[in-house]
Design a protein around this motif. Structure first.
Motif, PDB file in Angstrom:
ATOM      1  N   GLY A 105      17.992  35.772   8.198  1.00 23.24           N
ATOM      2  CA  GLY A 105      16.547  35.616   8.314  1.00 23.24           C
ATOM      3  C   GLY A 105      15.979  35.135   6.994  1.00 23.24           C
ATOM      4  O   GLY A 105      16.635  35.191   5.954  1.00 23.24           O
ATOM      5  N   ALA A 107      11.943  34.841   4.926  1.00 23.34           N
ATOM      6  CA  ALA A 107      10.493  35.021   4.940  1.00 23.34           C
ATOM      7  C   ALA A 107       9.914  34.202   3.791  1.00 23.34           C
ATOM      8  O   ALA A 107      10.346  34.322   2.651  1.00 23.34           O
ATOM      9  CB  ALA A 107      10.137  36.491   4.767  1.00 23.34           C
ATOM     10  N   ASN A 137      11.842  31.430   9.983  1.00 28.42           N
ATOM     11  CA  ASN A 137      12.257  32.832  10.011  1.00 28.42           C
ATOM     12  C   ASN A 137      13.768  32.989  10.151  1.00 28.42           C
ATOM     13  O   ASN A 137      14.291  34.081  10.088  1.00 28.42           O
ATOM     14  CB  ASN A 137      11.534  33.606  11.119  1.00 28.42           C
ATOM     15  N   GLY A 150      11.842  27.828  12.679  1.00 24.56           N
ATOM     16  CA  GLY A 150      10.681  28.692  12.856  1.00 24.56           C
ATOM     17  C   GLY A 150       9.802  28.179  13.968  1.00 24.56           C
ATOM     18  O   GLY A 150      10.135  27.210  14.662  1.00 24.56           O
TER      19      GLY A 150
END
Length: 161
Positions: A105, A107, A137, A150
């Protein structure tokens, strides 16, 4: 003698439930398919896939945006050891916090962008690139390329100098 018969009766009374539970367990074992019947045979038990390590400190250039090859635009990304993402969007430079997470993942925090003036086509590309980066993501390394996915699209980046 009656005392011995009484003791024997107690032992038999205790042994009968044990025998029936052992018989039930034996029947359950017989009903369960063997490993070879399940197709396992001597095949190894699959191991959990080792998690990939995000390439921190590497410099990347965009080669695809939402499945379309990028030939005439230059956009870059680098995430450093301090988890700071920086780069060039095609017109402006940018920076943002960028955190690789477990299970591939990622961010990306709010992006700070310089305010240079460029033609509309270049600004549209930059906006799409930065939006795809901001909403990314998931990441993966596929054939030596970094792929970010994403809600606003998919970026494919190639290693650059």
């Amino acid at each position: 003698m009656t005392r011995r018969l009484g003791l024997a009766a107690v032992l038999v009374a205790l042994a009968v439930p044990m025998l029936t539970s052992n018989e039930a367990a034996a029947q359950r074992r017989q009903q369960m398919p063997s490993r070879s019947e399940l197709g396992g045979g001597n095949a190894p038990i699959p191991q959990a896939q080792q998690e990939k390590t995000f390439p921190v400190g590497a410099s990347w250039s965009v080669v695809q945006l939402n499945g379309k090859e990028v030939y005439d635009r230059r956009a870059t990304l680098m995430i450093d050891q301090n988890l700071r993402g920086t780069g060039f969007g095609g017109c402006n430079t940018f920076s943002a916090a960028a955190y690789p997470l477990r299970q591939q993942g990622i961010a990306v925090g709010p992006i700070a962008v310089t305010k240079r003036s460029c033609d509309k086509g270049l600004l549209d590309f930059e906006r799409a690139f930065l939006m795809a980066l901001r909403t990314a993501n998931k990441w993966d390394l596929v054939n030596g390329r970094l792929v970010l996915k994403g809600s606003a699209g998919e970026l494919t980046l190639s290693r650059s100098l």
